[in-house]
Design a protein around this motif. Structure first.
Motif, PDB file in Angstrom:
ATOM      1  N   GLU A 507       0.832  -1.196   0.000  1.00 46.64           N
ATOM      2  CA  GLU A 507       0.000   0.000   0.000  1.00 46.64           C
ATOM      3  C   GLU A 507       0.870   1.252   0.000  1.00 46.64           C
ATOM      4  O   GLU A 507       1.959   1.277   0.586  1.00 46.64           O
ATOM      5  CB  GLU A 507      -0.905   0.010   1.232  1.00 46.64           C
ATOM      6  N   ALA A 508       0.383   2.285  -0.661  1.00 51.88           N
ATOM      7  CA  ALA A 508       1.101   3.561  -0.702  1.00 51.88           C
ATOM      8  C   ALA A 508       1.336   4.067   0.712  1.00 51.88           C
ATOM      9  O   ALA A 508       0.448   4.027   1.567  1.00 51.88           O
ATOM     10  CB  ALA A 508       0.311   4.583  -1.511  1.00 51.88           C
ATOM     11  N   GLY A 509       2.576   4.510   0.988  1.00 48.65           N
ATOM     12  CA  GLY A 509       2.929   5.061   2.287  1.00 48.65           C
ATOM     13  C   GLY A 509       3.261   4.049   3.353  1.00 48.65           C
ATOM     14  O   GLY A 509       3.691   4.414   4.445  1.00 48.65           O
ATOM     15  N   ALA A 510       3.065   2.761   3.060  1.00 50.17           N
ATOM     16  CA  ALA A 510       3.323   1.728   4.066  1.00 50.17           C
ATOM     17  C   ALA A 510       4.821   1.474   4.195  1.00 50.17           C
ATOM     18  O   ALA A 510       5.592   1.641   3.242  1.00 50.17           O
ATOM     19  CB  ALA A 510       2.606   0.436   3.696  1.00 50.17           C
ATOM     20  N   VAL A 601       3.110  -0.361  -5.998  1.00 51.66           N
ATOM     21  CA  VAL A 601       2.536   0.453  -4.928  1.00 51.66           C
ATOM     22  C   VAL A 601       1.091   0.775  -5.304  1.00 51.66           C
ATOM     23  O   VAL A 601       0.834   1.349  -6.368  1.00 51.66           O
ATOM     24  CB  VAL A 601       3.349   1.739  -4.709  1.00 51.66           C
ATOM     25  N   THR A 602       0.179   0.383  -4.452  1.00 52.21           N
ATOM     26  CA  THR A 602      -1.246   0.587  -4.710  1.00 52.21           C
ATOM     27  C   THR A 602      -1.792   1.674  -3.798  1.00 52.21           C
ATOM     28  O   THR A 602      -1.226   1.973  -2.749  1.00 52.21           O
ATOM     29  CB  THR A 602      -2.031  -0.717  -4.498  1.00 52.21           C
ATOM     30  N   GLY A 603      -2.939   2.263  -4.179  1.00 52.00           N
ATOM     31  CA  GLY A 603      -3.525   3.345  -3.395  1.00 52.00           C
ATOM     32  C   GLY A 603      -3.129   4.693  -3.968  1.00 52.00           C
ATOM     33  O   GLY A 603      -2.639   4.802  -5.090  1.00 52.00           O
ATOM     34  N   GLY A 604      -3.325   5.770  -3.203  1.00 55.40           N
ATOM     35  CA  GLY A 604      -3.040   7.104  -3.723  1.00 55.40           C
ATOM     36  C   GLY A 604      -4.206   7.604  -4.553  1.00 55.40           C
ATOM     37  O   GLY A 604      -5.161   6.889  -4.824  1.00 55.40           O
ATOM     38  N   THR A 605      -4.138   8.835  -4.997  1.00 55.45           N
ATOM     39  CA  THR A 605      -5.248   9.411  -5.760  1.00 55.45           C
ATOM     40  C   THR A 605      -5.130   9.052  -7.221  1.00 55.45           C
ATOM     41  O   THR A 605      -4.041   8.780  -7.732  1.00 55.45           O
ATOM     42  CB  THR A 605      -5.245  10.939  -5.624  1.00 55.45           C
ATOM     43  N   ALA A 606      -6.277   9.090  -7.936  1.00 58.16           N
ATOM     44  CA  ALA A 606      -6.271   8.763  -9.358  1.00 58.16           C
ATOM     45  C   ALA A 606      -5.432   9.764 -10.139  1.00 58.16           C
ATOM     46  O   ALA A 606      -4.717   9.409 -11.067  1.00 58.16           O
ATOM     47  CB  ALA A 606      -7.707   8.736  -9.882  1.00 58.16           C
TER      48      ALA A 606
END
Length: 697
Positions: A507-510, A601-606
Motif C-alpha cells: 500500500e502507498a505510504g506503508a 505500490v497501490t492506493g493514492g489518488t487517481a
C-alpha cells in the motif's frame, strides 16, 4: 542405535514467527533428564540440572498436539552458553530413538546469544513414545549444559535452499589448498597433540557440527581447496564433513572445494599393497577414489554438488601421497583411473578426465602427474617445487611430532613469526600454495584455532614452544587469510545477493520490513567497525543503511559467508511500479550485486496515479520478443534519464540510456545473450517505472 549426525545451526539471529502448522514441544523431566526453569538475561530458559561435568544428559519433550508421521522438522531455540553440542533423539518407524539426521549443524560457540538448531527427522513415528510419554529428547555430554528457550515440530522444511553454482579452476589460477584429516572422535583417532584445540580435544568429535566450525575457520583463512584424507578408518567422519559442506551450501556459503588425498601407507599398512601391473591392483587403487566420490554424492545430491569438487582445467583433482612401496607404479596410466571412475560413477563431471597431484620430492610418482606438491616430505617453513611449469610452495606453521616419535623432530612455531615470514616468500612466480596442514594433531602441524600459550610435550622431548606471540588462538588462521588475500586473484570487494523477502506489492505510504541475504565474494572482511553496511542506492534511494551484524568468533563476515540484513523501505505516497535498489556499501561507496526488486505500490489518488502511470512512461514491444525488443520511454520535460535492464537474479545486465534527454519520446534496443525474463527500469524526473520483458532466444 545408529548415529547419523548431530548438532545445531549457527544463525545471526533467533527464529521469528512459528512456522505454519507448527506444534509446540514442552519439556518434561525424567530420571536422567531433570531440568530447571531459570531466567537468563530476561529470558525463561529450560536449563539442564546438575553441576559442571555432571549435567543431566537429556531434556525430554512432549508435543502439544498431533505431529505428522514421515519427514518432520524440529527447530530448537537455545541460548548459546559454553562449548559443545547436542543431539536429538526421536521415535522412528524403523527403530526407537534413532539419532536425528541433522541437515544444519554447528558447535555451541560460547557467544551467550540465542541460536536455533534445525533437525530433519526422516521416518518419524510419534505414536509409540517410549520414555515418559515423551516424543523426543535432546541429548548432550554431561560437560555441556543445555539452555533451551523453546522448541517446535513442523512438516515444513526450515527455509529455502540458497545453494549456488560455482566455477572450476583454470590452469593458471592461483590456488590455496590444505590437507584435512578425518581420524577424530571424542575418544579415538589422534588423541595426543602439542596444541590443544580452542574448544578442547574431546569436542573434536567428528560430527557435522564440529566439521562446520572447522570449515568456517578454513573459509576465514581464504582456503580454496581441501585435500581430504582418504583412508578406510573412521570413514563416517569423512562423510560428516561432506554433510557439513552440504548444510553450509544450503545456507548460502560458498565453501572450499574438495579433492581426495589417498594415503597408501596407512591404507595398506596391514595388508598387501596392490600390484599396479594387474587389473585387480588397478581396480583396488581406483576403488578408494571411487568410494570417496560415492560418499560425497550420497549426501550431496543437489544440482550444484559437482561444482564443489575441485577441478582444474575441467578435470577432477585427485591427490596421492607416497606410492613408492606399491608394486609396478609405472604400469598405472591416466586412462586406467579415468575409465574406472567413469565406469563406476557414471557422472558427467568425470568426462573431462583427471588432474593428478602427487608428492613433490619423493620418487617414484605416477608418470602422468600433472602437478607435484611437497606434502609431508620436508621439515621446513617454506619449500617449493616446479613441475610441468606449475610452481607449488609448501608452507608450514611448525612441526612437533613427539607423539609419533620420541623425542621426535621439531620445527618451532616461535609465536607464529616464521609462518608469517614463509608467506612473505610467496612471490609472483608461485602458482599454488599448499598449507601443511589444517588439523594434523599428533604431529602438531595444524593451522586450526588452538589454545594459545606453551605446547604440551610428552616423552623425553625437551623442547618448548609458543603458539602465538600475541596469545591469539586464530594466529595461523589470520596469517593464512592475509597471505592468501595477497596471493590470490580474488578482488577485495565483492557481494552476491542470494535472497530477499521484499513483497511484490504494498500500500502507498506503508513501511515494508524485509530480510536480504548477501554473500561476501571478496577477500575483505565485512564488519560494522570497518564501515560496511547494506543500504539503498540511486538518486531516488529510500531507506536507511543497515550495518553488518556482529558475527561471533571471526570478527566479521569472511569471504564465502552469507549474512542476513533486516531492512525497511517506505513506499511512496503515489501509486505506481517502483524499483527498489539496495547494495552493499563500503562507507558510502556501493559494490557487488545490486538488489533491484520491482514493487507495485497501490492506493493514492487517481490524479497522482496518472502522473506516473508506467504505460505513459515506458513501453516495450514486441513482448515476448524472439531476440531483441524495442524499449520506448516518454519524458514530460527535459532532464536526466537512466534506462537499465536487470535479470531475474537482480543483476544489472545492460544500461540502455544514461544522461540528459529532451522532452518527448525516446527509444533503445535491448538484446541479451540468453533468453529469460528481464526487468527494464526507467528513472527520470524523480519517477521510477519498471516493465518486464521476456526474450525467447
Amino acid at each position: 542405535m545408529r548415529v547419523l549426525s548431530l548438532l545445531a545451526v549457527l544463525l545471526l539471529a533467533p527464529r521469528g514467527a512459528a512456522a505454519q502448522g507448527a506444534v509446540s514441544l514442552t519439556p518434561v523431566s525424567g530420571a536422567d533428564g531433570v531440568f530447571e526453569v531459570v531466567t537468563v538475561d530476561g529470558q525463561t530458559v529450560y536449563r539442564a540440572a546438575g553441576a559442571p561435568g555432571a549435567y543431566q544428559s537429556y531434556v525430554y519433550f512432549q508435543a502439544d498436539g498431533p505431529v505428522p508421521d514421515g519427514e518432520v522438522y524440529v527447530a530448537v531455540d537455545y541460548l548459546d552458553v559454553g562449548w559443545g553440542g547436542f543431539l536429538l533423539q526421536y521415535n522412528a518407524s524403523a527403530e526407537d530413538y534413532a539419532f536425528a539426521t541433522d541437515v544444519r549443524g554447528t558447535y555451541r560457540m560460547d557467544t551467550g546469544r540465542p541460536r536455533t538448531a534445525f533437525f530433519r527427522l526422516p521416518d518419524a513415528d510419534f505414536r509409540g513414545a517410549q520414555n515418559l510419554g515423551a516424543d523426543l529428547r535432546l541429548y548432550s555430554d554431561p560437560s555441556v549444559q543445555l539452555h533451551v528457550l523453546s522448541a517446535e515440530a513442523t512438516a515444513e522444511a526450515p527455509g529455502a535452499d540458497l545453494g549456488t553454482a560455482a566455477a572450476s579452476f583454470a590452469l593458471d589460477d592461483r590456488i590455496v589448498s590444505t590437507s584435512v584429516f578425518h581420524w577424530y572422535v571424542p575418544n579415538g583417532g589422534q588423541l595426543s597433540g602439542p596444541w590443544v584445540p580452542l574448544e578442547g580435544r574431546v569436542h573434536w568429535d567428528g560430527t557435522v557440527g564440529w566439521w562446520r566450525f572447522q570449515v568456517q575457520q578454513m573459509m576465514a583463512a581464504n582456503v580454496d581447496v581441501l585435500y581430504v584424507h582418504l583412508i578406510p578408518q573412521l570413514e563416517f567422519v569423512r562423510v560428516n564433513l561432506f554433510r557439513a559442506l552440504r548444510s553450509l551450501r544450503e545456507e548460502g556459503y560458498d565453501v572450499p572445494k574438495v579433492a581426495p588425498f589417498l594415503d597408501p601407507l596407512i591404507t595398506w599398512h596391514d595388508g598387501t599393497p596392490p600390484d599396479l601391473a594387474t587389473e585387480a591392483g588397478k581396480d583396488e587403487l581406483a576403488s578408494h577414489y571411487v568410494r570417496f566420490f560415492e560418499q560425497y554424492f550420497a549426501v550431496n545430491p543437489d544440482q550444484h554438488s559437482a561444482d564443489y569438487l575441485a577441478r582444474i582445467d575441467g578435470r577432477v583433482v585427485l591427490d596421492t601421497w607416497h606410492v613408492f612401496f606399491l608394486s609396478n607404479v609405472a604400469a598405472l596410466t591416466r586412462e586406467d583411473l579415468e575409465s574406472r571412475l567413469r565406469g563406476a560413477l557414471d557422472h558427467p563431471v568425470f568426462d573431462g578426465g583427471i588432474y593428478m597431484v602427487t608428492t613433490g620430492l619423493n620418487n617414484p610418482v605416477f608418470s602422468f602427474a600433472d602437478e607435484r606438491v611437497p606434502q609431508f616430505e620436508i621439515n621446513a617453513y617454506y619449500h617449493e617445487v616446479t613441475h610441468n611449469g606449475i610452481t607449488a610452495a609448501q608452507l608450514k606453521g611448525g612441526y612437533w611430532d613427539q607423539n609419533v616419535r620420541d623425542p621426535g623432530d621439531f620445527l618451532p612455531r616461535d609465536g607464529g613469526g616464521p609462518y608469517a615470514e614463509a608467506w612473505a616468500q610467496v612471490d609472483a612466480d608461485v602458482d599454488r600454495v599448499y598449507v601443511e596442514s589444517w588439523n594434523e594433531y599428533d604431529e602438531g602441524t595444524g593451522i586450526y584455532a588452538a589454545q594459545p600459550g606453551a605446547g604440551v610435550p610428552t616423552g623425553t622431548n625437551p623442547n618448548t614452544d609458543v603458539w602465538s606471540a600475541s596469545g591469539d588462538p586464530f594466529e595461523y588462521v589470520r596469517t593464512t587469510a592475509a597471505g592468501a588475500a595477497a596471493f590470490n586473484e580474488t578482488p577485495a570487494l565483492g557481494a552476491r545477493v542470494l535472497a530477499h523477502t521484499l513483497p511484490a506489492s504494498v500500500e502507498a505510504g506503508a513501511t515494508v520490513r524485509a530480510t536480504v541475504t548477501v554473500r561476501n565474494e571478496g577477500d575483505a572482511v565485512w564488519s560494522a567497525a570497518a564501515g560496511f553496511a547494506f543500504g539503498p542506492v540511486g538518486e531516488a534511494a529510500v531507506g536507511e543503511a543497515v550495518p553488518v551484524p556482529a558475527v561471533p568468533v571471526f570478527d566479521g563476515v569472511v569471504r564465502g559467508r552469507p549474512v542476513t540484513f533486516d531492512i525497511e523501505w517506505t513506499a511512496p505516497d503515489v501509486a505506481g511500479t517502483y524499483a527498489v535498489r539496495w547494495s552493499m556499501l563500503d562507507g558510502e561507496a556501493p559494490f557487488g550485486d545490486e538488489l533491484t526488486a520491482t514493487v507495485e505500490v497501490t492506493g493514492g489518488t487517481a490524479a497522482e496515479a496518472e502522473e506516473v502511470e508506467p504505460a505513459a512512461l515506458l513501453l516495450i514491444a514486441p513482448n515476448p520478443a524472439s531476440s531483441a525488443a524495442t524499449v520506448r520511454f516518454r519524458l514530460a520535460r527535459p532532464g536526466p534519464a537512466r534506462l537499465e535492464v536487470y535479470d531475474a537474479l537482480g543483476r544489472r545486465v545492460a544500461v540502455l540510456a544514461d544522461g540528459a534527454r529532451a522532452a518527448g519520446l525516446h527509444s533503445a534496443t535491448f538484446e541479451a545473450e540468453a533468453g529469460g525474463v528481464y526487468v527494464v527500469r526507467l528513472e527520470a524526473g524523480g519517477v521510477q517505472a519498471s516493465r518486464s520483458v521476456t526474450l525467447l532466444r
